[in-house]
Motif scaffolding. Structure first.
Motif, short mmCIF file in Angstrom:
data_model
loop_
_atom_site.label_atom_id
_atom_site.label_comp_id
_atom_site.label_asym_id
_atom_site.label_seq_id
_atom_site.Cartn_x
_atom_site.Cartn_y
_atom_site.Cartn_z
N GLN A 31 0.76 -1.25 0.17
CA GLN A 31 0.04 -0.10 -0.10
C GLN A 31 0.74 1.40 -0.08
OE1 GLN A 31 -3.50 -0.25 -0.52
NE2 GLN A 31 -2.86 1.91 -0.74
N GLN A 32 2.06 1.31 0.73
CA GLN A 32 2.80 2.41 0.75
C GLN A 32 3.55 2.67 -0.55
OE1 GLN A 32 5.64 2.98 3.98
NE2 GLN A 32 4.48 1.07 5.10
N VAL A 33 4.01 1.55 -1.23
CA VAL A 33 4.41 1.38 -2.46
C VAL A 33 3.49 1.92 -3.76
CG1 VAL A 33 5.49 0.11 -4.69
CG2 VAL A 33 6.06 -0.23 -2.01
N PHE A 34 2.37 1.72 -3.48
CA PHE A 34 1.07 2.17 -4.48
C PHE A 34 0.88 3.64 -4.13
CE2 PHE A 34 -1.41 -2.10 -5.06
CZ PHE A 34 -0.12 -2.66 -5.66
N ASN A 35 0.98 4.28 -2.96
CA ASN A 35 0.56 5.63 -2.80
C ASN A 35 2.01 6.31 -3.30
OD1 ASN A 35 -1.61 5.01 -1.37
ND2 ASN A 35 -0.37 5.11 0.91
N ALA A 36 3.18 5.73 -3.35
CA ALA A 36 4.24 6.53 -3.84
C ALA A 36 4.02 6.68 -5.23
CB ALA A 36 5.62 5.87 -3.56
N PHE A 37 3.77 5.35 -5.85
CA PHE A 37 3.52 5.16 -7.36
C PHE A 37 2.47 6.21 -7.89
CE2 PHE A 37 1.18 3.09 -10.85
CZ PHE A 37 2.11 2.95 -11.63
N LYS A 38 1.34 6.20 -7.36
CA LYS A 38 0.18 7.32 -7.72
C LYS A 38 0.80 8.76 -7.50
CE LYS A 38 -3.46 4.34 -6.00
NZ LYS A 38 -4.69 4.00 -4.89
N ILE A 39 1.72 8.95 -6.75
CA ILE A 39 2.35 10.32 -6.77
C ILE A 39 3.04 10.65 -7.94
CG2 ILE A 39 4.00 11.85 -5.41
CD1 ILE A 39 2.76 10.74 -2.76
N GLN A 40 3.91 9.65 -8.32
CA GLN A 40 4.73 9.67 -9.42
C GLN A 40 4.08 9.65 -10.65
OE1 GLN A 40 8.35 6.89 -9.25
NE2 GLN A 40 7.22 6.32 -7.22
N ILE A 41 3.01 8.91 -10.89
CA ILE A 41 2.00 9.11 -12.04
C ILE A 41 1.50 10.27 -12.37
CG2 ILE A 41 0.47 8.08 -13.39
CD1 ILE A 41 3.05 6.33 -13.30
N LEU A 42 0.97 10.70 -11.18
CA LEU A 42 0.34 11.91 -11.18
C LEU A 42 1.17 13.27 -11.36
CD1 LEU A 42 -2.10 11.42 -8.55
CD2 LEU A 42 -2.86 11.46 -10.74
N ARG A 43 2.35 13.22 -10.89
CA ARG A 43 3.28 14.20 -11.22
C ARG A 43 3.84 14.40 -12.69
NH1 ARG A 43 6.70 13.46 -6.52
NH2 ARG A 43 8.07 11.74 -7.96
N GLY A 44 3.40 13.30 -13.38
CA GLY A 44 3.77 13.37 -14.80
C GLY A 44 4.91 12.35 -15.24
N GLN A 45 5.45 11.63 -14.48
CA GLN A 45 6.43 10.86 -14.47
C GLN A 45 6.01 9.77 -15.48
OE1 GLN A 45 8.67 11.62 -10.69
NE2 GLN A 45 8.84 9.59 -11.46
N LYS A 46 6.91 9.34 -16.76
CA LYS A 46 6.67 8.31 -17.56
C LYS A 46 7.47 6.94 -16.98
CE LYS A 46 5.78 10.61 -21.94
NZ LYS A 46 6.05 10.78 -23.22
N ASN A 47 8.48 7.37 -16.17
CA ASN A 47 9.45 6.41 -15.48
C ASN A 47 9.46 6.53 -14.09
OD1 ASN A 47 10.65 5.51 -18.09
ND2 ASN A 47 11.67 7.25 -18.31
N LEU A 48 9.60 5.40 -13.27
CA LEU A 48 9.64 5.46 -11.91
C LEU A 48 10.98 6.16 -11.57
CD1 LEU A 48 8.66 1.66 -11.15
CD2 LEU A 48 7.38 3.71 -10.59
#
Length: 503
Positions: A416-433
């Motif tokens: 769940q913590q990984v998913f929260n960080a993942f959503k932040i990265q995607i919503l920030r406009g990142q194509k890569n982790l």
């Protein structure tokens, strides 16, 4: 009038679209196939001739010329039978103005057979030509139905294929299986993830720092090495990390299935990212893969794409194998060059290494005495070169697990913590982790507060970090900030990132 149907051939590990065209000319009767074709395609003349004659088609007293374009691309596979046969039969008819693909080997009675070459080609067609109309053997229906972005028309016999392509507006087969995986949606993109944890972090006692590092590595795909005495839990943590990794898109799963097929594995869709764990005695070719245009086999590095590559007993791997990892770790690509071919594999994986602190493994032990001499320890550590270590984001030294240690966190909580960080990265406009950001993306997304920048400048001056190391510290700090839901990188994020550097 020249009708055309599309097909595809394998080039390295990718599919190349091939245009099939047929003409009839007034000349001595003959049947010619041109375009750098192999024996399987040349033998198609006999299969097609028998299949059509056995179904009431009589060949005209003309010369049949089949061309597979582009002509300078080597082509292989018996799946070209179907498009060639369709074009021969429909020589005087107009095919509906749709982009038609056709794949299938013909039996002498006109039946359309499935072969293993078709599936990986279709996976690439789904990416190269979305919503294309594809005629395929009905025998592969259960396998094909999960491939997205394609309009499938299934046929058991050449006559069925002809009926489909003659229709002005045929209806594609709507049969599909629900993937049945847990998922969520971000920006109109669906992401799939595993819900079952066969191996759970709740089984790992103690090792709070190592589990924190594993969480950070998983959230941003940062390369990590665990060092510790035998039995302290290095492999336990590494094998559980695949269950907490960021979710996959349909495109990611297509790429995974394609690699499984090319390597001879049983193909299946799964939201669980790949986990490759080669033995230290594995050959260099099995790690890197082969490079021929007609029969390329991806190695462990390529098969780990979008997943984990785990090297247990890291220093015992051959020196040339470890050094060959430098390119894929840095550029997320591996180019295998040979005299007559050059194949490029995508290698965006999370690298995990595990090693003992010394040859006997007892250097950090509180209960056992190290038997190694200083010279042996230095030689052991020198197996990992500085350029290789410079590509590692986190270096974690693990102590022996205490007798009264208890589990601290479960895989579900970490996921769940990984998913929260993942959503932040995607919503920030990142194509890569975060761990795979390039220099431009680092400048855009890794914004440091003034005190954080001052601390980093002091660390650079004191420890003489390379530019690569500085970028890795910034990317690691970005992931730590995301886990704490901070928009900018703060001083404490830099401090934690620095704590994971190798001393």
């Amino acid at each position: 009038m020249v009708n055309k149907i599309l097909c595809a051939t394998k080039s390295g590990i990718s599919a190349k679209i091939v245009e099939v065209e047929v003409t009839f000319s007034r000349s001595l009767p003959g049947f010619v196939i041109s375009g750098l074709v192999n024996n399987a395609i040349q033998e198609a003349r006999q299969r097609i001739h028998s299949a059509l004659q056995n179904n009431g088609f009589s060949f005209p007293p003309l010369k049949i010329i089949v061309n597979l374009s582009p002509s300078d691309l080597p082509k292989n596979g018996s799946h070209f039978d179907l498009p060639i046969a369709i074009l021969i039969v429909l020589q005087k008819e107009n095919i509906a103005p749709k982009k038609w693909f056709a794949f299938g080997e013909l039996g002498l009675d006109g039946k359309i057979k499935y072969n293993d070459n078709i599936y990986p080609l279709l996976l690439d067609i789904a990416l190269l030509s979305p919503q294309a109309n594809v005629i395929v053997p009905k025998g592969g229906k259960d396998l094909f139905c999960l491939i997205p972005n394609l309009n499938f028309y299934y046929a058991d016999h050449i006559n069925e294929a002809l009926e489909i392509i003659k229709q002005e507006d045929p209806v594609p087969d709507t049969y599909s299986k629900d993937l049945g995986f847990a998922s969520f949606e971000i920006k109109n993109e669906r992401y799939y993830y595993p819900n079952d944890f066969e191996l759970d972090f709740s089984e790992v006692k103690g090792q709070k720092i190592a589990k924190r590092a594993a969480l950070i590595a998983a959230s941003g795909f940062h390369n990590i090495i665990f060092e510790g005495s035998p039995g302290c839990g290095k492999s336990m943590i590494a094998k559980r990390m695949k269950y907490i990794l960021p979710p996959l898109t349909i495109k990611d799963m297509i790429n995974s299935v394609k690699l499984q097929t090319l390597s001879g594995q049983e193909a299946c869709y799964s939201p669980l990212r790949s986990f490759r764990n080669p033995h230290q005695n594995a050959s260099k070719s099995s790690i890197l893969g082969s490079a021929t245009q007609t029969d390329s086999k991806p190695g462990e590095i390529a098969l780990a794409h979008n997943g984990i590559l785990f090297f247990d007993e890291l220093p015992h791997f051959k020196k040339d194998i470890l050094e060959s990892l430098r390119e894929p770790l840095e550029n997320n690509q591996l180019i295998v060059s040979r005299v007559h071919s050059k194949i490029q594999y995508d290698t965006s994986f999370l690298f995990i290494g595990a090693q003992n602190p010394c040859p006997c493994g007892n250097l950090l032990s509180k209960h056992k005495t190290c038997r190694c001499q200083d010279k042996e320890i230095i030689s052991y550590k020198n197996r990992l070169s500085e350029p290789f270590m410079d590509r590692i984001d986190l270096f974690v030294q693990m102590n022996e697990t205490e007798e009264n240690a208890k589990p601290s966190i479960s895989s579900k909580e970490m996921q769940q913590q990984v998913f929260n960080a993942f959503k932040i990265q995607i919503l920030r406009g990142q194509k890569n982790l975060n761990g795979k950001l390039d220099e431009k993306e680092i400048n855009r997304f890794c914004v440091l507060e003034s005190d954080a920048q001052n601390l980093l400048s002091q660390a650079i001056s004191r420890f003489g970090f390379s530019e690569r190391s500085v970028n890795k510290i910034k990317k690691l700090s970005r992931t730590i900030a995301d886990l704490e839901n901070n928009e900018t990188i703060k001083k404490n994020h830099i401090l934690e990132a620095l704590s994971y550097r190798r001393s």
